[in-house]
Write a protein that holds these residues in place. Structure first.
Motif, PDB file in Angstrom:
ATOM      1  N   ILE A 185       0.740  -1.315  -0.029  1.00 53.87           N
ATOM      2  CA  ILE A 185       0.074   0.156   0.107  1.00 53.87           C
ATOM      3  C   ILE A 185       0.849   1.330   0.006  1.00 53.87           C
ATOM      4  CG2 ILE A 185      -1.632   1.280   1.301  1.00 53.87           C
ATOM      5  CD1 ILE A 185      -3.000  -1.404   2.164  1.00 53.87           C
ATOM      6  N   GLU A 186       2.146   1.317   0.827  1.00 60.45           N
ATOM      7  CA  GLU A 186       2.903   2.277   0.859  1.00 60.45           C
ATOM      8  C   GLU A 186       3.626   2.663  -0.671  1.00 60.45           C
ATOM      9  OE1 GLU A 186       4.135   2.261   5.533  1.00 60.45           O
ATOM     10  OE2 GLU A 186       5.199   0.960   4.212  1.00 60.45           O
ATOM     11  N   LEU A 187       4.062   1.426  -0.993  1.00 59.25           N
ATOM     12  CA  LEU A 187       4.607   1.482  -2.483  1.00 59.25           C
ATOM     13  C   LEU A 187       3.630   2.049  -3.579  1.00 59.25           C
ATOM     14  CD1 LEU A 187       7.238   1.101  -3.790  1.00 59.25           C
ATOM     15  CD2 LEU A 187       6.522  -1.234  -4.172  1.00 59.25           C
ATOM     16  N   ALA A 188       2.495   1.328  -3.438  1.00 54.57           N
ATOM     17  CA  ALA A 188       1.406   2.006  -4.453  1.00 54.57           C
ATOM     18  C   ALA A 188       1.167   3.408  -4.413  1.00 54.57           C
ATOM     19  CB  ALA A 188       0.153   1.301  -4.211  1.00 54.57           C
ATOM     20  N   ALA A 189       1.036   3.920  -2.990  1.00 52.42           N
ATOM     21  CA  ALA A 189       1.131   5.346  -2.847  1.00 52.42           C
ATOM     22  C   ALA A 189       2.224   6.049  -3.226  1.00 52.42           C
ATOM     23  CB  ALA A 189       0.769   5.827  -1.360  1.00 52.42           C
ATOM     24  N   PHE A 190       3.219   5.517  -3.057  1.00 55.07           N
ATOM     25  CA  PHE A 190       4.606   6.206  -3.815  1.00 55.07           C
ATOM     26  C   PHE A 190       4.849   6.371  -5.111  1.00 55.07           C
ATOM     27  CE2 PHE A 190       8.612   5.716  -5.685  1.00 55.07           C
ATOM     28  CZ  PHE A 190       9.478   6.833  -5.231  1.00 55.07           C
ATOM     29  N   VAL A 191       4.148   5.191  -5.851  1.00 57.28           N
ATOM     30  CA  VAL A 191       4.002   5.290  -7.326  1.00 57.28           C
ATOM     31  C   VAL A 191       3.109   6.254  -7.647  1.00 57.28           C
ATOM     32  CG1 VAL A 191       3.414   4.054  -9.373  1.00 57.28           C
ATOM     33  CG2 VAL A 191       4.868   2.820  -7.744  1.00 57.28           C
ATOM     34  N   PHE A 244       5.996  13.950 -11.388  1.00 62.53           N
ATOM     35  CA  PHE A 244       6.808  13.887 -12.664  1.00 62.53           C
ATOM     36  C   PHE A 244       5.844  13.880 -13.803  1.00 62.53           C
ATOM     37  CE2 PHE A 244       9.895  12.694  -9.280  1.00 62.53           C
ATOM     38  CZ  PHE A 244      10.766  13.457  -9.597  1.00 62.53           C
ATOM     39  N   ASP A 245       4.690  13.982 -13.677  1.00 64.67           N
ATOM     40  CA  ASP A 245       3.716  13.732 -15.020  1.00 64.67           C
ATOM     41  C   ASP A 245       3.932  12.742 -15.623  1.00 64.67           C
ATOM     42  OD1 ASP A 245       1.658  14.641 -16.163  1.00 64.67           O
ATOM     43  OD2 ASP A 245       2.617  16.032 -17.431  1.00 64.67           O
ATOM     44  N   VAL A 246       4.379  11.548 -15.260  1.00 67.40           N
ATOM     45  CA  VAL A 246       4.501  10.506 -15.905  1.00 67.40           C
ATOM     46  C   VAL A 246       3.316   9.332 -15.447  1.00 67.40           C
ATOM     47  CG1 VAL A 246       6.974  10.800 -16.373  1.00 67.40           C
ATOM     48  CG2 VAL A 246       6.304   9.538 -14.364  1.00 67.40           C
ATOM     49  N   THR A 247       3.515   8.244 -16.250  1.00 66.10           N
ATOM     50  CA  THR A 247       2.318   7.129 -15.861  1.00 66.10           C
ATOM     51  C   THR A 247       3.394   5.705 -15.824  1.00 66.10           C
ATOM     52  OG1 THR A 247       0.463   5.961 -16.453  1.00 66.10           O
ATOM     53  CG2 THR A 247       1.570   6.899 -18.065  1.00 66.10           C
ATOM     54  N   ALA A 248       2.965   4.756 -15.023  1.00 65.28           N
ATOM     55  CA  ALA A 248       3.713   3.558 -14.976  1.00 65.28           C
ATOM     56  C   ALA A 248       2.945   2.556 -16.135  1.00 65.28           C
ATOM     57  CB  ALA A 248       3.601   2.810 -13.877  1.00 65.28           C
ATOM     58  N   ALA A 249       1.742   3.060 -16.460  1.00 66.79           N
ATOM     59  CA  ALA A 249       0.822   2.229 -17.629  1.00 66.79           C
ATOM     60  C   ALA A 249       1.672   2.539 -18.723  1.00 66.79           C
ATOM     61  CB  ALA A 249      -0.381   2.631 -17.771  1.00 66.79           C
ATOM     62  N   ALA A 250       1.710   1.308 -19.751  1.00 65.63           N
ATOM     63  CA  ALA A 250       1.971   1.287 -21.026  1.00 65.63           C
ATOM     64  C   ALA A 250       1.163   2.189 -22.021  1.00 65.63           C
ATOM     65  CB  ALA A 250       2.553  -0.141 -21.656  1.00 65.63           C
TER      66      ALA A 250
END
Length: 126
Positions: free
Chosen positions: A19-25, A32-38
């Motif tokens: 949960i902490e890691l998801a909040a960090f992401v 940084f106005d980016v997304t982890a999704a492809a």
């Protein structure tokens, strides 16, 4: 501020809960106005070009059609495949037609399909 090495950063992330890691992401994406999704590629419909695009497909989605009788096993497998928390994995399993994995290689999609089907789920790969 001292610059952390990659190994030091990974050591810090190991100590975080999911949960902490998801909040960090999420915070990282916003900062940084980016997304982890492809990114999603849009293919033009019709003609021979569409047929060629299907033949060259190298990214697949793993879609959960139903949890079957062993819902708990399916939730556990979804958590293993996605690193989601328990509630998020349960919500995903409860959603009909939910994408478990998006834009993954064919071998990864086939392995995920086999694992989910072994757990009792109904799965399609597109």
């Amino acid at each position: 501020m001292a610059k952390l090495s990659q190994d030091e950063l990974l050591a810090q992330f190991e100590e975080l809960t999911l949960i902490e890691l998801a909040a960090f992401v999420k915070a990282f994406e916003e900062k940084f106005d980016v997304t982890a999704a492809a990114p999603v590629a849009v293919a033009a419909a019709g003609g021979p070009a569409a047929v060629e695009a299907v033949e060259e497909q190298d990214e697949f989605d793993v879609i959960l059609d139903g949890a079957g009788d062993k819902k708990i096993q399916v939730i556990k497998e979804v958590r293993t495949l996605t690193s989601l928390g328990l509630k998020e994995a349960k919500d995903l399993v409860d959603t009909a037609g939910a994408k478990v994995l998006e834009k993954v290689a064919k071998d990864v999609a086939e392995k995920a399909k086999a694992a989910l089907e072994a757990a009792g789920a109904k799965v399609t790969v597109k």
